[in-house]
Design an enzyme around this catalytic site. Structure first.
Site, mmCIF file in Angstrom:
data_model
loop_
_atom_site.group_PDB
_atom_site.id
_atom_site.type_symbol
_atom_site.label_atom_id
_atom_site.label_comp_id
_atom_site.label_asym_id
_atom_site.label_seq_id
_atom_site.Cartn_x
_atom_site.Cartn_y
_atom_site.Cartn_z
ATOM 1 N N HIS A 385 -2.690 -11.422 -6.994
ATOM 2 C CA HIS A 385 -2.116 -10.413 -6.095
ATOM 3 C C HIS A 385 -3.143 -10.023 -5.018
ATOM 4 O O HIS A 385 -2.845 -10.027 -3.818
ATOM 5 C CB HIS A 385 -1.692 -9.183 -6.914
ATOM 6 C CG HIS A 385 -1.197 -8.040 -6.101
ATOM 7 N ND1 HIS A 385 0.138 -7.792 -5.872
ATOM 8 C CD2 HIS A 385 -1.869 -7.065 -5.417
ATOM 9 C CE1 HIS A 385 0.269 -6.724 -5.100
ATOM 10 N NE2 HIS A 385 -0.941 -6.265 -4.804
ATOM 11 N N GLU A 386 -4.334 -9.701 -5.458
ATOM 12 C CA GLU A 386 -5.368 -9.248 -4.511
ATOM 13 C C GLU A 386 -5.770 -10.361 -3.544
ATOM 14 O O GLU A 386 -5.940 -10.136 -2.345
ATOM 15 C CB GLU A 386 -6.596 -8.708 -5.248
ATOM 16 C CG GLU A 386 -6.325 -7.479 -6.111
ATOM 17 C CD GLU A 386 -5.627 -6.360 -5.364
ATOM 18 O OE1 GLU A 386 -5.813 -6.236 -4.134
ATOM 19 O OE2 GLU A 386 -4.865 -5.613 -6.006
ATOM 20 N N GLU A 413 2.263 -7.031 -0.042
ATOM 21 C CA GLU A 413 2.245 -6.924 -1.504
ATOM 22 C C GLU A 413 2.893 -8.123 -2.190
ATOM 23 O O GLU A 413 2.686 -8.357 -3.378
ATOM 24 C CB GLU A 413 2.951 -5.634 -1.943
ATOM 25 C CG GLU A 413 2.311 -4.358 -1.423
ATOM 26 C CD GLU A 413 0.841 -4.248 -1.780
ATOM 27 O OE1 GLU A 413 0.427 -4.826 -2.795
ATOM 28 O OE2 GLU A 413 0.102 -3.599 -1.017
ATOM 29 N N HIS A 513 -1.456 5.896 -6.644
ATOM 30 C CA HIS A 513 -1.008 5.892 -5.254
ATOM 31 C C HIS A 513 -0.655 7.271 -4.705
ATOM 32 O O HIS A 513 -0.550 7.438 -3.497
ATOM 33 C CB HIS A 513 0.181 4.936 -5.110
ATOM 34 C CG HIS A 513 -0.164 3.546 -5.562
ATOM 35 N ND1 HIS A 513 -0.406 3.231 -6.883
ATOM 36 C CD2 HIS A 513 -0.341 2.401 -4.874
ATOM 37 C CE1 HIS A 513 -0.701 1.954 -6.996
ATOM 38 N NE2 HIS A 513 -0.675 1.415 -5.795
ATOM 39 N N TYR A 523 6.020 -1.837 -2.808
ATOM 40 C CA TYR A 523 6.062 -2.639 -4.047
ATOM 41 C C TYR A 523 7.495 -2.924 -4.470
ATOM 42 O O TYR A 523 7.771 -3.957 -5.077
ATOM 43 C CB TYR A 523 5.299 -1.926 -5.177
ATOM 44 C CG TYR A 523 3.865 -1.623 -4.822
ATOM 45 C CD1 TYR A 523 2.925 -2.638 -4.729
ATOM 46 C CD2 TYR A 523 3.462 -0.334 -4.543
ATOM 47 C CE1 TYR A 523 1.605 -2.363 -4.392
ATOM 48 C CE2 TYR A 523 2.149 -0.045 -4.211
ATOM 49 C CZ TYR A 523 1.219 -1.058 -4.132
ATOM 50 O OH TYR A 523 -0.077 -0.780 -3.797
HETATM 51 O O1 X8Z Z 1 -1.397 -1.134 -6.761
HETATM 52 C C1 X8Z Z 1 -1.070 -2.282 -6.963
HETATM 53 C C2 X8Z Z 1 -2.031 -3.424 -6.676
HETATM 54 C C3 X8Z Z 1 -2.953 -3.121 -5.559
HETATM 55 S S1 X8Z Z 1 -2.187 -3.172 -4.034
HETATM 56 C C4 X8Z Z 1 -2.854 -3.700 -7.896
HETATM 57 N N1 X8Z Z 1 0.133 -2.558 -7.518
HETATM 58 C C5 X8Z Z 1 1.082 -1.502 -7.871
HETATM 59 C C6 X8Z Z 1 0.567 -0.670 -9.021
HETATM 60 O O2 X8Z Z 1 -0.402 -1.069 -9.679
HETATM 61 O O3 X8Z Z 1 1.146 0.381 -9.296
HETATM 62 C C7 X8Z Z 1 0.683 -3.874 -7.788
HETATM 63 C C8 X8Z Z 1 2.020 -3.655 -8.414
HETATM 64 C C9 X8Z Z 1 2.349 -2.209 -8.250
HETATM 65 ZN ZN ZN Z 2 -1.524 -4.966 -3.363
#
Ligand code: X8Z
Ligand code: ZN
Length: 614
Positions: A385-386, A413, A513, A523
């Site tokens: 993902h990263e 994303e 977040h 997302y």
């Molecule tokens: O925050 C993220 C990534 C970094 S952009 C690890 N994600 C969300 C989360 O962890 O809540 C990826 C999926 C959803």
């Molecule tokens: Zn991400």
């Protein structure tokens, strides 16, 4: 991380697409005096303005990114102060430029200049109010909230303390519901003191948004999708309605199985599922409880965690392996500095923000990831993902500053996740992590394992910003922050707080977040889009089998098609970027539903005679 990545770690939203409607809003807010003044500006003035604005922002951006990196990887009072200071300088200057750009609202300019002017206005996540004491305060609060999350831990009665990584591992593996409840409650203590700060931040950010001509921060956030904000909300509802029947079937089966395991007194069969039992701190993805809900008949599903261990993968080898997927598609390897400067493992001697993120510090070649990698299959996916973010950043680095971003934030994303969908048994065998590819009679197990992560995530991906939009618009007031959060959790996800929440609880703050001010709808979009991308790339790669068995590993054709879209950055509306790769300009959940179709049939059989819903 999605937001803190593009234009710099700091200037979060600078790289977002702009809704045509925003321009009208700004125009309609203009006083006649300003309109008159606008008449004296030419198209050439507008082009010159955009060029010099970008040059100025670029200069402010790099030191701000460096300070943000220093803070995120070494939280202390000095890094907090420097990072908040430089971030404020950048955002205040950008806001001045955005306001100045309004003088071209009625000037006829070429499409590119108009798009860049629009993007500038829409570039903020939190727009700074013009009063200096207020913008300084907002910057401080946002950096403090980030740090509070990063430093968060939970100490038990006996004095033993656990950080989030340790608790994440326990949530994934423990089946002791009392321990799970203790951890679930314990982690949520970190966000209680965030609430007054969050409240204050909302007021300040709304003031900044209003100054730019938006009704509030919610309208600013929803206005970044090349369509009017209300149409975007309707698009989300439409897509969610497509996925909902599948989610309800999965929910029904999972609740029944959890009831079998923990007892129906712990998991009542006519209520939402208690949120501490789903293998994840936020009940956002459920892959970790596969063993509790899997089919009765034996299924061979590769255990990537075990395979990584067996083959002696350490954190760096996991990242190298992920990089090699991208290079197999024709992308250049990551630069040496990536390996020197990234944070792969949690440092033992200081507080850091562990939440995974990908950084582009100079829009040239200074790419990095920041993670606290755990050696699990789940984290192997996060690494992909990263890196998806990093390869996207590099692909659009030659675009003008205001176009250095993804087509919309969901695209950013979705890229690494799209690649991770190719981590199929076929691929695991190719790289030597497993010896045999399980035959098709095992597909159901694999599909269930993936659906527990991907389908289960969809309503969570939607509800986080449904809450924030209501908070920003004032529909939800501080007394009701937590109650509104749980109403949305129940409505969309069908999960509930396992115990009554204290009056001072601020549970949204326990999700990165929210204190990190990273918009979350991205997302949701990514979970729909990645299946559209995967399907399109599998076709281009000439894969003949079912799409859930397809891996695009090694396909230069797929790599080229992907790169063609990535290098566009945000120079065109996202619908055009989507069309470039998939042939369609519509976001559509058919691809995710088709991918899991055999599982839906099975779930419906399992659910016969069960009381579904909540
Ligand atoms: O925050 C993220 C990534 C970094 S952009 C690890 N994600 C969300 C989360 O962890 O809540 C990826 C999926 C959803
Ligand atoms: Zn991400």
């Amino acid at each position: 991380m999605p937001n803190k990545l593009t234009l710099s770690a700091i200037m979060v939203g600078l790289s977002m697409s702009l809704a045509a409607c925003q321009q009208d809003q700004a125009a309609s807010n203009q006083s006649p005096a300003k309109v008159e003044q606008a008449a004296t500006h030419s198209a050439q003035d507008a082009r010159d303005f955009i060029e010099s604005a970008q040059a100025e922002m670029e200069k402010l951006q790099f030191p701000a990114s460096q300070a943000a990196w220093a803070y995120a990887t070494y939280i202390n009072q000095d890094t907090a102060a420097v990072s908040a200071y430089l971030s404020e300088k950048l955002s205040v200057r950008t806001a001045e430029l955005a306001k100045e750009a309004a003088k071209f609202n009625h000037v006829e300019v070429d499409a590119n200049t108009r798009r860049q002017l629009d993007l500038l206005l829409n570039s903020f996540v939190l727009a700074p109010p013009s009063a200096p004491e207020k913008s300084e305060r907002m910057s401080q609060i946002s950096s403090e909230l980030d740090g509070m999350y990063g430093k968060g831990d939970y100490c038990r009665k006996d004095g033993e303390c656990w950080d989030l990584g340790q608790m994440t591992a326990k949530m994934a593996r423990s089946r002791d519901h009392e321990l799970l409840l203790e951890i679930w409650q314990g982690w949520r203590q970190i966000s209680v003191p965030m609430k007054p700060l969050y409240e204050e931040m909302v007021t300040l950010a709304n003031e900044g948004a209003k100054e730019l001509g938006f009704a509030d921060t919610s309208e600013l956030w929803r206005g970044k999708y090349d369509m009017p904000a209300k149409d975007f909300s309707a698009e989300l509802d439409r897509t969610w309605e497509q996925v909902k029947p599948f989610y309800e079937a999965l929910h029904c089966h999972v609740r029944a199985k959890l009831g079998d395991y923990y007892g129906t007194d712990v998991v009542p069969q006519d209520k939402p599922i208690p949120a501490h039992l789903l293998g994840n701190m936020w009940a956002q993805s459920w892959g970790n409880i596969y063993d509790l809900v899997k089919p009765e008949q034996k299924m061979q599903v590769p255990d990537v965690t075990a395979a990584l261990k067996k083959h002696g993968y350490d954190e760096i080898k996991m990242v190298k392996q992920a990089e090699s997927f991208f290079t197999s598609l024709g992308f250049e390897p990551l630069p040496e500095t990536f390996w020197e400067r990234s944070q792969f493992v949690k440092p033992q001697d200081r507080d850091v923000i562990c939440h995974a993120s990908a950084w582009d510090l100079d829009d040239k070649d200074d790419l990095r990831i920041k993670m606290c990698i755990q050696k699990t299959g789940e984290e192997f996916n996060v690494i992909h993902h990263e890196l998806g973010h990093n390869f996207y950043q590099r692909a659009y680095k030659n675009q003008p500053l205001l176009y250095r971003g993804s087509a919309n934030d969901g695209f950013h994303e979705a890229i690494g996740d799209t690649i991770a969908l190719s981590i199929t048994p076929k691929y695991l065998k190719q790289i030597g992590l497993i010896n045999e590819i399980p035959d098709e009679s095992n597909d159901l197990g694999m599909l269930l394992q993936v659906a527990l992560d991907k389908i289960a995530f969809v309503p969570f991906g939607l509800m986080v910003d449904q809450w924030r939009w209501k908070v920003f618009s004032g529909e939800v007031t501080p007394e009701n922050y937590n109650q509104a959060w749980w109403e949305l959790r129940e409505k969309y996800q069908g999960v509930m707080a396992p115990v009554a929440r204290d009056a001072n609880a601020f549970d949204p703050g326990a999700k990165y977040h929210v204190p990190g001010n990273t918009p979350y709808t991205r997302y949701f979009l990514a979970h729909i889009l990645q299946f559209q991308f995967h399907k399109a790339l599998c076709e281009i790669a000439g894969d003949q089998g079912p799409v859930h068995r397809c891996s695009i590993y090694g396909s230069k054709e797929a790599g080229k098609a992907l790169n063609d879209m990535l290098e566009m950055g945000m120079s065109k509306p996202w619908q055009e970027a989507l069309q470039t790769m998939t042939g369609s300009n519509q976001m559509d959940a058919t691809a995710i539903l088709d991918y899991f179709a055999p599982l839906k049939t099975w779930l419906d059989q399992q659910n016969q005679g069960r009381q579904c819903g909540w």
